[in-house]
Design a protein around this motif. Structure first.
Motif, PDB file in Angstrom:
ATOM      1  N   GLU A   1       9.526  10.751  63.599  1.00  0.00           N
ATOM      2  CA  GLU A   1       8.240  10.076  63.498  1.00  0.00           C
ATOM      3  C   GLU A   1       7.876   9.478  64.849  1.00  0.00           C
ATOM      4  OE1 GLU A   1       6.687   5.974  61.519  1.00  0.00           O
ATOM      5  OE2 GLU A   1       7.775   7.325  60.180  1.00  0.00           O
ATOM      6  N   ASP A   2       6.645   9.699  65.274  1.00  0.00           N
ATOM      7  CA  ASP A   2       6.115   9.072  66.486  1.00  0.00           C
ATOM      8  C   ASP A   2       5.910   7.595  66.163  1.00  0.00           C
ATOM      9  OD1 ASP A   2       4.334   7.950  68.409  1.00  0.00           O
ATOM     10  OD2 ASP A   2       3.692   9.973  68.968  1.00  0.00           O
ATOM     11  N   MET A   3       6.643   6.721  66.818  1.00  0.00           N
ATOM     12  CA  MET A   3       6.603   5.293  66.497  1.00  0.00           C
ATOM     13  C   MET A   3       5.270   4.637  66.827  1.00  0.00           C
ATOM     14  SD  MET A   3       9.390   4.873  64.974  1.00  0.00           S
ATOM     15  CE  MET A   3       9.353   3.110  64.791  1.00  0.00           C
ATOM     16  N   ARG A   4       4.508   5.227  67.752  1.00  0.00           N
ATOM     17  CA  ARG A   4       3.186   4.657  68.082  1.00  0.00           C
ATOM     18  C   ARG A   4       2.131   5.027  67.045  1.00  0.00           C
ATOM     19  NH1 ARG A   4       1.448   7.060  72.855  1.00  0.00           N
ATOM     20  NH2 ARG A   4       3.243   8.400  72.805  1.00  0.00           N
ATOM     21  N   THR A   5       2.156   6.278  66.588  1.00  0.00           N
ATOM     22  CA  THR A   5       1.092   6.748  65.699  1.00  0.00           C
ATOM     23  C   THR A   5       1.526   6.888  64.253  1.00  0.00           C
ATOM     24  OG1 THR A   5       1.627   9.088  66.000  1.00  0.00           O
ATOM     25  CG2 THR A   5       0.115   8.090  67.605  1.00  0.00           C
TER      26      THR A   5
ATOM     27  N   ARG B   1      27.681  35.878  57.059  1.00  0.00           N
ATOM     28  CA  ARG B   1      27.076  34.579  57.360  1.00  0.00           C
ATOM     29  C   ARG B   1      25.708  34.538  56.697  1.00  0.00           C
ATOM     30  NH1 ARG B   1      28.248  34.482  62.449  1.00  0.00           N
ATOM     31  NH2 ARG B   1      26.677  36.022  62.939  1.00  0.00           N
ATOM     32  N   THR B   2      25.340  33.375  56.157  1.00  0.00           N
ATOM     33  CA  THR B   2      24.010  33.204  55.584  1.00  0.00           C
ATOM     34  C   THR B   2      23.391  31.919  56.125  1.00  0.00           C
ATOM     35  OG1 THR B   2      22.705  33.138  53.557  1.00  0.00           O
ATOM     36  CG2 THR B   2      24.795  31.979  53.522  1.00  0.00           C
ATOM     37  N   GLU B   3      22.092  31.947  56.288  1.00  0.00           N
ATOM     38  CA  GLU B   3      21.335  30.759  56.684  1.00  0.00           C
ATOM     39  C   GLU B   3      20.186  30.614  55.706  1.00  0.00           C
ATOM     40  OE1 GLU B   3      18.682  28.937  60.357  1.00  0.00           O
ATOM     41  OE2 GLU B   3      20.052  30.585  60.747  1.00  0.00           O
ATOM     42  N   VAL B   4      20.131  29.459  55.047  1.00  0.00           N
ATOM     43  CA  VAL B   4      19.085  29.171  54.075  1.00  0.00           C
ATOM     44  C   VAL B   4      18.331  27.949  54.578  1.00  0.00           C
ATOM     45  CG1 VAL B   4      18.566  28.588  51.682  1.00  0.00           C
ATOM     46  CG2 VAL B   4      20.535  30.035  52.212  1.00  0.00           C
ATOM     47  N   ALA B   5      17.023  28.088  54.728  1.00  0.00           N
ATOM     48  CA  ALA B   5      16.208  26.982  55.235  1.00  0.00           C
ATOM     49  C   ALA B   5      15.067  26.698  54.277  1.00  0.00           C
ATOM     50  CB  ALA B   5      15.652  27.321  56.614  1.00  0.00           C
ATOM     51  N   GLY B   6      14.767  25.441  54.133  1.00  0.00           N
ATOM     52  CA  GLY B   6      13.637  25.038  53.305  1.00  0.00           C
ATOM     53  C   GLY B   6      12.333  25.158  54.068  1.00  0.00           C
ATOM     54  N   GLU B   7      11.263  24.924  53.381  1.00  0.00           N
ATOM     55  CA  GLU B   7       9.940  24.932  54.005  1.00  0.00           C
ATOM     56  C   GLU B   7       9.847  23.788  55.011  1.00  0.00           C
ATOM     57  OE1 GLU B   7       6.218  23.268  51.976  1.00  0.00           O
ATOM     58  OE2 GLU B   7       6.091  25.446  51.661  1.00  0.00           O
ATOM     59  N   PHE B   8       9.207  24.035  56.142  1.00  0.00           N
ATOM     60  CA  PHE B   8       9.010  22.969  57.135  1.00  0.00           C
ATOM     61  C   PHE B   8       7.561  22.511  57.050  1.00  0.00           C
ATOM     62  CE2 PHE B   8       7.898  21.247  61.276  1.00  0.00           C
ATOM     63  CZ  PHE B   8       8.895  20.302  61.419  1.00  0.00           C
ATOM     64  N   ASP B   9       7.378  21.271  56.622  1.00  0.00           N
ATOM     65  CA  ASP B   9       6.021  20.733  56.503  1.00  0.00           C
ATOM     66  C   ASP B   9       5.902  19.349  57.143  1.00  0.00           C
ATOM     67  OD1 ASP B   9       7.469  19.249  54.712  1.00  0.00           O
ATOM     68  OD2 ASP B   9       6.274  19.789  52.963  1.00  0.00           O
ATOM     69  N   GLN B  10       6.839  19.012  58.023  1.00  0.00           N
ATOM     70  CA  GLN B  10       6.842  17.707  58.686  1.00  0.00           C
ATOM     71  C   GLN B  10       5.932  17.701  59.905  1.00  0.00           C
ATOM     72  OE1 GLN B  10       8.528  15.026  57.386  1.00  0.00           O
ATOM     73  NE2 GLN B  10       8.852  16.435  55.692  1.00  0.00           N
ATOM     74  N   THR B  11       4.686  18.073  59.711  1.00  0.00           N
ATOM     75  CA  THR B  11       3.723  18.112  60.797  1.00  0.00           C
ATOM     76  C   THR B  11       2.318  17.904  60.230  1.00  0.00           C
ATOM     77  OG1 THR B  11       2.819  19.442  62.605  1.00  0.00           O
ATOM     78  CG2 THR B  11       3.576  20.634  60.657  1.00  0.00           C
ATOM     79  N   LEU B  12       1.437  17.367  61.039  1.00  0.00           N
ATOM     80  CA  LEU B  12       0.043  17.218  60.637  1.00  0.00           C
ATOM     81  C   LEU B  12      -0.772  18.460  60.971  1.00  0.00           C
ATOM     82  CD1 LEU B  12      -0.553  13.530  61.797  1.00  0.00           C
ATOM     83  CD2 LEU B  12      -0.022  14.366  59.493  1.00  0.00           C
ATOM     84  N   ILE B  13      -0.204  19.350  61.785  1.00  0.00           N
ATOM     85  CA  ILE B  13      -0.903  20.549  62.235  1.00  0.00           C
ATOM     86  C   ILE B  13      -0.505  21.705  61.328  1.00  0.00           C
ATOM     87  CG2 ILE B  13      -1.277  22.129  64.168  1.00  0.00           C
ATOM     88  CD1 ILE B  13      -0.402  19.741  65.991  1.00  0.00           C
ATOM     89  N   ALA B  14      -1.473  22.234  60.594  1.00  0.00           N
ATOM     90  CA  ALA B  14      -1.192  23.286  59.608  1.00  0.00           C
ATOM     91  C   ALA B  14      -0.529  24.511  60.242  1.00  0.00           C
ATOM     92  CB  ALA B  14      -2.469  23.694  58.888  1.00  0.00           C
TER      93      ALA B  14
END
Length: 135
Positions: free
Chosen positions: A28-32, A62-75
């Protein structure tokens, strides 16, 4: 400000080895108060290896499982989750020679691990030969 969790576990019994790593980091940007959008999604990486010690040969999955990334305000920076599978083998016919071969992303899954605006290449094969000479 960054916060998150990373955990790793490994277990070996005889020629069989299992390992797993989980990580999840948010920022998190601490200013905004806006989320930091250049991080990775929550993900798990697991590996299963079998070693034939007499032949100095190791096979692995080997397997890599990743969730959806939605931690952004930019679609445009949002990314879908994915699951990747890789197969690999390592052979050491002598102490100074190592041969690695693998098939990455065997299901040819579309994945974007970090924001680049385009997905990574799909299935790929690789081989590496390493020679090391001690002095």
């Amino acid at each position: 400000e960054l916060e998150g969790l990373e955990a790793e576990v490994q277990y070996t019994v005889g020629p069989l080895s299992l390992s797993g790593v989980y990580s999840d980091v948010e920022g998190e940007d601490m200013r905004t108060g806006a989320p930091v959008g250049v991080l990775t999604p929550p993900r798990f990486i697991g590996a299963l290896r079998y070693t034939l010690s007499g032949a100095n040969l190791t096979f692995g999955l080997r397997t890599e499982v990743a969730g959806e990334f939605d931690q952004t305000l930019i679609a445009a920076e949002r990314r879908d989750g994915y699951t990747l599978f890789d197969l690999y083998a390592t052979w050491r016919p002598m102490e100074s020679l190592r041969i690695d071969a693998g098939l990455d992303n065997i299901a040819d899954e579309v994945a974007e691990r970090v924001f680049a605006g385009v997905p990574e290449p799909g299935r790929s094969a690789r081989i590496a030969v390493t020679w090391s000479q001690g002095l």
